[in-house]
Design an enzyme around this catalytic site. Structure first.
Site, PDB file in Angstrom:
ATOM      1  N   TYR A 123       0.801  -1.223   0.000  1.00  0.00           N
ATOM      2  CA  TYR A 123       0.000   0.000   0.000  1.00  0.00           C
ATOM      3  C   TYR A 123       0.840   1.281   0.000  1.00  0.00           C
ATOM      4  O   TYR A 123       0.293   2.374  -0.115  1.00  0.00           O
ATOM      5  CB  TYR A 123      -0.969  -0.001   1.181  1.00  0.00           C
ATOM      6  N   GLU A 209      -3.601 -31.107   9.829  1.00  0.00           N
ATOM      7  CA  GLU A 209      -3.836 -30.185   8.712  1.00  0.00           C
ATOM      8  C   GLU A 209      -4.795 -29.059   9.066  1.00  0.00           C
ATOM      9  O   GLU A 209      -4.542 -27.899   8.743  1.00  0.00           O
ATOM     10  CB  GLU A 209      -4.386 -30.976   7.515  1.00  0.00           C
ATOM     11  N   ASP A 261      -5.729 -34.849   5.321  1.00  0.00           N
ATOM     12  CA  ASP A 261      -6.799 -35.507   4.572  1.00  0.00           C
ATOM     13  C   ASP A 261      -6.215 -36.429   3.509  1.00  0.00           C
ATOM     14  O   ASP A 261      -5.129 -36.172   2.977  1.00  0.00           O
ATOM     15  CB  ASP A 261      -7.693 -34.477   3.878  1.00  0.00           C
TER      16      ASP A 261
END
EC number: 5.6.2.2
Length: 381
Positions: A123, A209, A261
């Site tokens: 910015y 996870e 997973d």
């Protein structure tokens, strides 16, 4: 008397570490000033300043890698060099222009001993940078150029990782005593340099996870029954989470297990912990945990634990592309052939499932049966 002597030794070591970091910051600032002065002098003389940047690559996805033939990938040796010139037209000139602007911000941060985020830097010159990725690349380029890490530039990320379990440490002057409530979540420190006096009686470190799994373990009081430290990066781990994990491994010398997973994205998260990311290839050797052990979940767990068919999901076309891309990475052939076989089995069966599917056995099956027994029986790869 012995306690006071130990505290004096610790204080002396902390003082030495502080001085070392101050000297490193002063040296880096001196080098940055030197480069900036040189660039200004070259432009003033009508010459085109050029900067050579080493290019690092910790893995590739080429056909030769799939054939298990040697490749040039390395954690500490560059595979090439990019030469950036300020006065030439094209992408290299723009890249060097951005690098120099970010470098001026870093110089100011080091001079004033202040910190800011990558977003803060964006910015400052949004019309020039155009997007955050441009700033990210410039920061990486600066780290490669000066052979340092991002934290040395006083550019700090917002840490999103969580930790709980049998550990306590000081973060600056703040006491982080996870051991007073081993099932409570604490935010992972942004700055590893602020950590000292780490003490733990844990037997291992467990990485999960997702935050949902982390909270499941917390609700089941997993750490009360198992002397361990549990960490989650809440998806893909950020730099503070990876640095914190690497720091704990070096300080505590504990085995590390990872639970993700059974899908290509879970596997990619696991691989990030073990091998590092391509974006931060130059720093991968200082962020990765090469001895991490994959605890699960595996595609074969679906049949082994007799989970209902409704827990299975078919791999999407995007999942398949992701898995095929990962399978072509050279490090799976070179360093983790068993992991590669497991991912191939997932792709061949065409199915995936989440860690939470184990709740079909019982709500606390994950914490009471799956994790403890797998670790005890050594059922990991």
């Amino acid at each position: 008397m012995a306690g006071r002597e130990k505290r004096r030794r610790v204080a002396a070591l902390d003082g030495e570490e502080r001085r070392r970091r101050q000297e490193e910051a002063a040296t880096l600032l001196h080098r940055i000033r030197g480069l900036v002065r040189w660039v200004v002098a070259e432009v003033a003389a009508g010459r085109s300043p050029t900067v050579a940047l080493h290019r690092y690559q910790n893995y590739c996805s080429s056909a030769s890698a799939a054939a298990a033939s040697p490749c040039a990938c390395s954690y500490d040796v560059p595979v090439g060099t990019d030469v950036l010139s300020l006065l030439h037209r094209g992408s290299h000139a723009s890249r060097l222009n951005v690098l120099l602007r970010v470098l001026l911000v870093v110089q100011q941060l080091l001079q004033q001993n202040k910190h800011c985020s990558k977003r803060d830097i964006y910015y400052m010159y949004p019309s020039i940078f155009q997007e955050q990725a441009v700033v990210d690349r410039a920061i990486n380029d600066i780290c490669v150029l000066f052979k340092c890490s991002r934290h040395n530039l006083n550019v700090v990320p917002v840490a999103k990782g969580l930790v709980m379990g049998w550990i306590r440490f000081l973060e600056g002057e703040k006491e982080v005593y996870c051991v007073t409530n081993v099932n409570a979540a604490f935010s992972i420190p942004v700055s590893i340099e602020a950590i000292k006096d780490v003490v733990s009686v844990a037997d291992y470190i467990l990485i999960v996870e997702k935050e949902t799994v982390f909270q499941r373990l917390a609700n089941d009081k997993f750490c009360e029954r198992n002397r361990c430290i549990v960490i989650t990066g809440r998806g893909y781990p950020d730099i503070p989470t990876r640095r914190f994990l690497r720091y704990l491994v070096e300080q505590l010398h504990l085995p590390v297990y990872c639970l993700v997973d059974a899908d290509p994205y879970g596997f990619d998260i696991l691989a990030t912990y073990k091998f590092g990311s391509l974006q931060l290839a130059y720093d991968a050797n200082f962020l990765r945990v090469p001895d991490i052990r994959w605890l699960g979940v595996f595609t074969s767990d679906f049949e082994d634990y007799r989970l209902p068919d409704c827990c299975l999901l078919h791999l999407s076309s995007e999942d398949r592309r992701k898995a095929e891309g990962i399978l072509s990475r050279c490090y799976l052939h070179r360093e983790a052939p068993q992991w590669r076989l497991e991912l191939e089995a997932m792709l061949q069966k065409g199915v995936k499932f989440e860690i939470e599917a184990l709740s079909a056995c019982s709500i606390s099956f994950l914490s009471e049966e799956y994790i403890p027994k797998k670790i005890k029986q050594g059922r990991h790869i």
